[in-house]
Design an enzyme around this catalytic site. Structure first.
Site, short mmCIF file in Angstrom:
data_model
loop_
_atom_site.label_atom_id
_atom_site.label_comp_id
_atom_site.label_asym_id
_atom_site.label_seq_id
_atom_site.Cartn_x
_atom_site.Cartn_y
_atom_site.Cartn_z
N CYS A 1 0.81 -1.22 0.00
CA CYS A 1 0.00 0.00 0.00
C CYS A 1 0.85 1.27 0.00
O CYS A 1 0.32 2.36 -0.19
CB CYS A 1 -0.94 0.00 1.21
N PHE B 1 -10.11 -3.70 -1.36
CA PHE B 1 -9.22 -3.24 -2.43
C PHE B 1 -9.97 -2.96 -3.73
O PHE B 1 -10.95 -3.64 -4.07
CB PHE B 1 -8.12 -4.28 -2.68
N HIS C 1 -2.87 7.71 3.66
CA HIS C 1 -3.38 6.59 2.87
C HIS C 1 -4.48 5.90 3.66
O HIS C 1 -4.23 5.45 4.80
CB HIS C 1 -2.26 5.59 2.56
N ASN D 1 -9.55 0.92 -1.16
CA ASN D 1 -8.09 0.99 -1.02
C ASN D 1 -7.47 0.52 -2.34
O ASN D 1 -7.49 -0.67 -2.63
CB ASN D 1 -7.67 0.11 0.16
C1 LIG Z 1 -12.16 -4.62 8.07
C2 LIG Z 1 -12.83 -3.50 8.87
C3 LIG Z 1 -13.53 -2.54 7.89
C4 LIG Z 1 -13.89 -4.11 9.80
O1 LIG Z 1 -14.44 -3.11 10.61
P1 LIG Z 1 -14.46 -3.23 12.22
O2 LIG Z 1 -13.10 -3.60 12.68
O3 LIG Z 1 -15.06 -2.00 12.77
O4 LIG Z 1 -15.49 -4.39 12.45
P2 LIG Z 1 -15.34 -5.75 13.26
O5 LIG Z 1 -14.31 -5.67 14.33
O6 LIG Z 1 -16.73 -6.11 13.66
O7 LIG Z 1 -14.84 -6.77 12.14
C5 LIG Z 1 -15.72 -7.34 11.18
C6 LIG Z 1 -15.20 -8.72 10.91
O8 LIG Z 1 -13.96 -8.62 10.20
C7 LIG Z 1 -12.97 -9.42 10.84
N1 LIG Z 1 -11.67 -8.81 10.60
C8 LIG Z 1 -11.33 -7.51 10.76
N2 LIG Z 1 -10.06 -7.33 10.37
C9 LIG Z 1 -9.60 -8.51 9.94
C10 LIG Z 1 -8.36 -8.96 9.39
N3 LIG Z 1 -7.37 -8.12 9.19
N4 LIG Z 1 -8.25 -10.27 9.04
C11 LIG Z 1 -9.28 -11.13 9.21
N5 LIG Z 1 -10.48 -10.74 9.72
C12 LIG Z 1 -10.64 -9.47 10.09
C13 LIG Z 1 -13.38 -9.39 12.31
O9 LIG Z 1 -12.82 -10.49 13.00
C14 LIG Z 1 -14.90 -9.52 12.19
O10 LIG Z 1 -15.26 -10.86 11.95
P3 LIG Z 1 -16.63 -11.43 12.55
O11 LIG Z 1 -17.71 -10.47 12.12
O12 LIG Z 1 -16.77 -12.78 11.93
O13 LIG Z 1 -16.44 -11.43 14.03
C15 LIG Z 1 -11.80 -2.74 9.74
O14 LIG Z 1 -11.29 -3.60 10.74
C16 LIG Z 1 -10.67 -2.18 8.97
O15 LIG Z 1 -10.77 -1.13 8.31
N6 LIG Z 1 -9.50 -2.80 9.13
C17 LIG Z 1 -8.26 -2.33 8.52
C18 LIG Z 1 -7.98 -3.08 7.27
C19 LIG Z 1 -6.52 -3.01 6.96
O16 LIG Z 1 -5.70 -3.56 7.69
N7 LIG Z 1 -6.16 -2.28 5.94
C20 LIG Z 1 -4.73 -1.96 5.68
C21 LIG Z 1 -4.25 -2.58 4.44
S1 LIG Z 1 -2.54 -2.23 4.37
C22 LIG Z 1 -2.54 -0.60 4.02
O17 LIG Z 1 -3.38 -0.13 3.33
C23 LIG Z 1 -1.46 0.22 4.60
C24 LIG Z 1 -1.94 1.56 5.14
O18 LIG Z 1 -2.97 1.61 5.83
O19 LIG Z 1 -1.28 2.59 4.87
#
Ligand SMILES: CC(C)(COP(=O)(O)OP(=O)(O)OC[C@H]1O[C@@H](n2cnc3c(N)ncnc32)[C@H](O)[C@@H]1OP(=O)(O)O)[C@@H](O)C(=O)NCCC(=O)NCCSC(=O)CC(=O)O
Length: 393
Positions: free
Chosen positions: A160, A211, A304, A337
């Protein structure tokens, strides 16, 4: 040396123009789980689909654009079956898609820049969606009519931060020669990693929910500008920090079944716990850290948007007022993203909001920070100064 002193120096690189583009195929986020499970022929898995619905609802995303379509996926069964090798097919698809998408963004940037494409001296092309040499950069250069003697640099697999990682390279090239005009283009087509849902890899559901595809381009130059050139952001200083022990948190790897991308569920907490120290290390020597000049809220931010929770973490860790990350949230909402291309969309949105005067106070912030995370975990930071906000008025 203070930020002002650095800015006073001649030869400071600036972003001179910005362009962005997306493929036409657009899927609304609230329709995405139905689309994805139909396209991947996975309707038999309601549990994972329900999970994807929960993620999509909380993603802060309204729509995303994709080069791949239902028809394309239907004609490539190897993209859905991880047991079949599919890397060659994916690379063939992106070899056609990326130059066109990249050219659409670059043509806009060059048109805004106002000089002929043949005045570009360097091309930096960055992507996670390819892996060949000669790569999409060669076709991009031909599509744009760039000079064959122009210098090309290709960056692959920076995750990213693929876009943010190209900026310091362009800054150094530009500041080394005031005649240099560097075209940075970052393009992504996530068909390179698209796959069917897999119970054993719930992370794949997250990645497929966040993505999207897009391309961003900027022209960067330093020194005396030509009459038609209009600096947008001066690039004051750049820094990179690699957080020790965080390698498993985010990784990107090309394999037989395409691009594997893992983002740990711990990432939002990791960001919350570490980002302020990285920023202090990166910008404090310039006298811009929290506590100085009104703190983090006195800066404008081009973050980002890795995901909604990542932006929430930045806000919480830095005590940012609501609205400081409006440009990042807007880009996340409209496009998802787009890996490395995203940061260029955010810069464009920050610029648009500043020009429109609708940023909730950010128009008054002359200094800002561009920031993206990549595998490593690597934090790429660039201190910016908005052109026209000080003595240039
Ligand atoms: C995915 C989300 C939108 C979900 O929102 P919330 O966290 O508020 O909701 P929540 O906690 O109820 O999670 C919803 C469901 O997703 C699951 N979940 C969340 N994150 C997860 C992950 N990384 N891997 C696997 N599962 C995941 C939870 O366990 C839950 O499952 P269940 O419902 O079954 O219990 C958020 O967590 C988010 O934005 N996460 C960040 C994503 C990320 O890491 N992006 C960066 C990419 S790298 C990048 O781009 C670099 C940069 O940032 O600069």
């Amino acid at each position: 040396m203070s930020a002002e002193a650095i800015l006073e120096q001649n030869q400071r690189a600036a972003v001179l123009a910005i362009g962005t583009a997306n493929p036409a195929n657009c899927v609304l986020q609230d329709e995405f789980p139905d689309w994805y499970f139909r396209v991947t022929r996975s309707e038999h898995d309601p549990k994972l689909k329900a999970k994807m619905k929960r993620i999509c609802e909380k993603s802060g995303i309204r729509k995303r654009h994709f080069h791949h379509t239902e028809e394309m996926i239907g004609s490539h069964p190897e993209l859905l079956d991880r047991a079949l090798p599919s890397l060659s097919a994916r690379l063939r698809i992106t070899a056609d898609a990326l130059p066109e998408l990249a050219a659409a963004a670059a043509e806009k940037a060059i048109a805004e820049w106002g000089r002929p494409a043949t005045d570009i001296t360097h091309l930096i092309f960055s992507t996670n969606s390819s892996g060949g040499v000669p790569g999409p950069d060669v076709r991009l250069a031909a599509l744009l009519g760039l000079r064959p003697t122009m210098q090309r640099t290709a960056l692959y697999l920076h995750g990213c931060s693929a876009g943010a990682a190209a900026f310091p390279v362009a800054k150094d090239l530009a500041e080394n020669d005031d005649r240099a005009r560097v075209l940075v283009v970052c393009a992504e087509a996530i068909v390179i990693g698209f796959g069917a849902p897999d119970e054993a890899n719930p992370n794949g559901v997250v990645v497929n929910s966040l993505f999207g595809d897009g391309a961003g381009a900027v022209v960067i130059g330093a020194g005396p500008v030509a009459a038609v050139e209009r600096p947008i952001f001066h690039m004051v200083s750049s820094s990179q920090a690699t957080l020790p022990g965080t390698e498993p948190a985010v990784w990107v790897r090309l394999g037989e079944s395409g691009l594997g991308y893992i983002v740990s569920a711990e990432l939002p907490a990791l960001v919350r716990g570490s980002i302020e120290k990285c920023l202090v290390d990166g910008v404090a020597p310039l006298g811009l850290a929290a506590g100085a000049r009104g703190g983090w809220n006195s800066l404008f931010w081009a973050m980002h948007p890795g995901g909604r929770a990542i932006l929430d973490s930045y806000e919480a860790a830095l005590g940012l007022e609501p609205g400081k990350l409006a440009a990042s949230r807007h880009v996340l909402g409209e496009y998802g993203n787009m890996l490395g291309a995203t940061i260029i969309f955010v810069l464009d949105e920050v610029r648009r909001r500043r020009q429109g005067g609708d940023v909730g106070g950010d128009v008054d912030c002359e200094w800002g920070v561009m920031l993206a995370l990549g595998p490593g975990l690597t934090v790429e930071t660039m201190v910016l100064h908005a052109a026209g906000s000080r003595d240039e008025k």
